[in-house]
Scaffold this motif. Structure first.
Motif, PDB file in Angstrom:
ATOM      1  N   LEU A   1     -32.031 -18.387  11.136  1.00  0.00           N
ATOM      2  CA  LEU A   1     -33.709 -18.300  11.629  1.00  0.00           C
ATOM      3  C   LEU A   1     -33.791 -19.418  11.068  1.00  0.00           C
ATOM      4  CD1 LEU A   1     -35.343 -15.485   9.918  1.00  0.00           C
ATOM      5  CD2 LEU A   1     -34.670 -16.313  12.374  1.00  0.00           C
ATOM      6  N   GLY A   2     -33.104 -20.288   9.572  1.00  0.00           N
ATOM      7  CA  GLY A   2     -33.116 -21.819   9.410  1.00  0.00           C
ATOM      8  C   GLY A   2     -32.970 -22.534  10.503  1.00  0.00           C
TER       9      GLY A   2
ATOM     10  N   GLY B   1     -32.243 -26.060  14.985  1.00  0.00           N
ATOM     11  CA  GLY B   1     -32.007 -26.372  16.279  1.00  0.00           C
ATOM     12  C   GLY B   1     -33.101 -26.181  17.054  1.00  0.00           C
ATOM     13  N   SER B   2     -33.670 -25.550  17.426  1.00  0.00           N
ATOM     14  CA  SER B   2     -34.850 -25.028  18.495  1.00  0.00           C
ATOM     15  C   SER B   2     -35.766 -26.670  18.820  1.00  0.00           C
ATOM     16  CB  SER B   2     -34.879 -24.024  19.173  1.00  0.00           C
ATOM     17  OG  SER B   2     -36.153 -23.809  17.648  1.00  0.00           O
TER      18      SER B   2
ATOM     19  N   LEU C   1     -27.672  -7.970   8.296  1.00  0.00           N
ATOM     20  CA  LEU C   1     -27.696  -8.905   8.265  1.00  0.00           C
ATOM     21  C   LEU C   1     -28.547  -8.516   6.787  1.00  0.00           C
ATOM     22  CD1 LEU C   1     -28.407 -10.971  10.847  1.00  0.00           C
ATOM     23  CD2 LEU C   1     -25.518 -10.380   9.500  1.00  0.00           C
ATOM     24  N   THR C   2     -27.828  -9.391   5.384  1.00  0.00           N
ATOM     25  CA  THR C   2     -28.474  -9.242   3.931  1.00  0.00           C
ATOM     26  C   THR C   2     -28.827 -10.866   4.715  1.00  0.00           C
ATOM     27  OG1 THR C   2     -27.589 -11.618   3.396  1.00  0.00           O
ATOM     28  CG2 THR C   2     -26.692  -9.338   2.945  1.00  0.00           C
ATOM     29  N   PRO C   3     -30.496 -10.368   3.437  1.00  0.00           N
ATOM     30  CA  PRO C   3     -31.824 -10.970   3.713  1.00  0.00           C
ATOM     31  C   PRO C   3     -31.102 -12.791   3.568  1.00  0.00           C
ATOM     32  CG  PRO C   3     -32.722  -9.485   2.724  1.00  0.00           C
ATOM     33  CD  PRO C   3     -31.295  -9.389   2.795  1.00  0.00           C
ATOM     34  N   ARG C   4     -30.659 -12.971   2.963  1.00  0.00           N
ATOM     35  CA  ARG C   4     -29.991 -14.541   3.017  1.00  0.00           C
ATOM     36  C   ARG C   4     -29.548 -14.694   3.899  1.00  0.00           C
ATOM     37  NH1 ARG C   4     -27.358 -17.240  -2.110  1.00  0.00           N
ATOM     38  NH2 ARG C   4     -29.899 -16.887  -3.027  1.00  0.00           N
TER      39      ARG C   4
END
Length: 145
Positions: A118-119, A124-125, A109-112
């Motif tokens: 992750l955001g 959500g959590s 995956l690209t960093p973006r």
């Protein structure tokens, strides 16, 4: 009071990212476990503080409990910041960077893209778990059963 909580939340958010980034450089092996322990520290402390301060809450008001938490937290944070001031060696930093680059290449995956995933996961959590786990013990202690 809401403005005070806003500033507390912003301060916590501003300190959490650097804390996680810094702890990930301190460990060569078992880095994921170290990051997970640091990230879940607020749940552990919520359970410990509630149990430790239950007697104070029963004898006095919640304001004295908050004042005690503020003083103890300030003393502990200042003390630990002095103790943990030691910098990580450059060889450990470069080794950690090389390991991270290898891990990033394997993910695909690209960093973006990873940042967006992750955001969304964090929102959500955190929305689902924020209040019940941190405050359930204090709620039951205050119930005079």
């Amino acid at each position: 009071m809401s403005a005070a909580h806003l500033f507390l939340g912003l301060g916590s958010a501003a300190g959490f990212g650097p804390l996680i980034a810094d702890i990930s450089h301190w460990f060569q092996r078992r880095r994921g476990i170290a990051v997970a322990l640091v990230a879940s520290g607020n749940y552990l402390s919520g359970a410990m503080w509630s149990t430790a301060l239950a007697g104070m809450l029963a004898d006095s008001c919640w304001r004295s409990v908050y004042a005690t938490l503020a003083v103890v937290t300030l003393l502990v944070v200042i003390t630990l910041s002095v103790v943990l001031r030691r910098r990580i060696s450059l060889s450990a930093q470069s080794s950690s960077a090389a390991m991270s680059a290898g891990d990033a290449a394997r993910v695909g995956l690209t960093p973006r893209q990873l940042q967006w995933i992750l955001g969304l996961d964090g929102i959500g959590s955190c929305v689902a778990m924020s209040m019940p786990q941190v405050h359930i013990v204090a709620y039951y202690v205050g119930l005079d059963l």
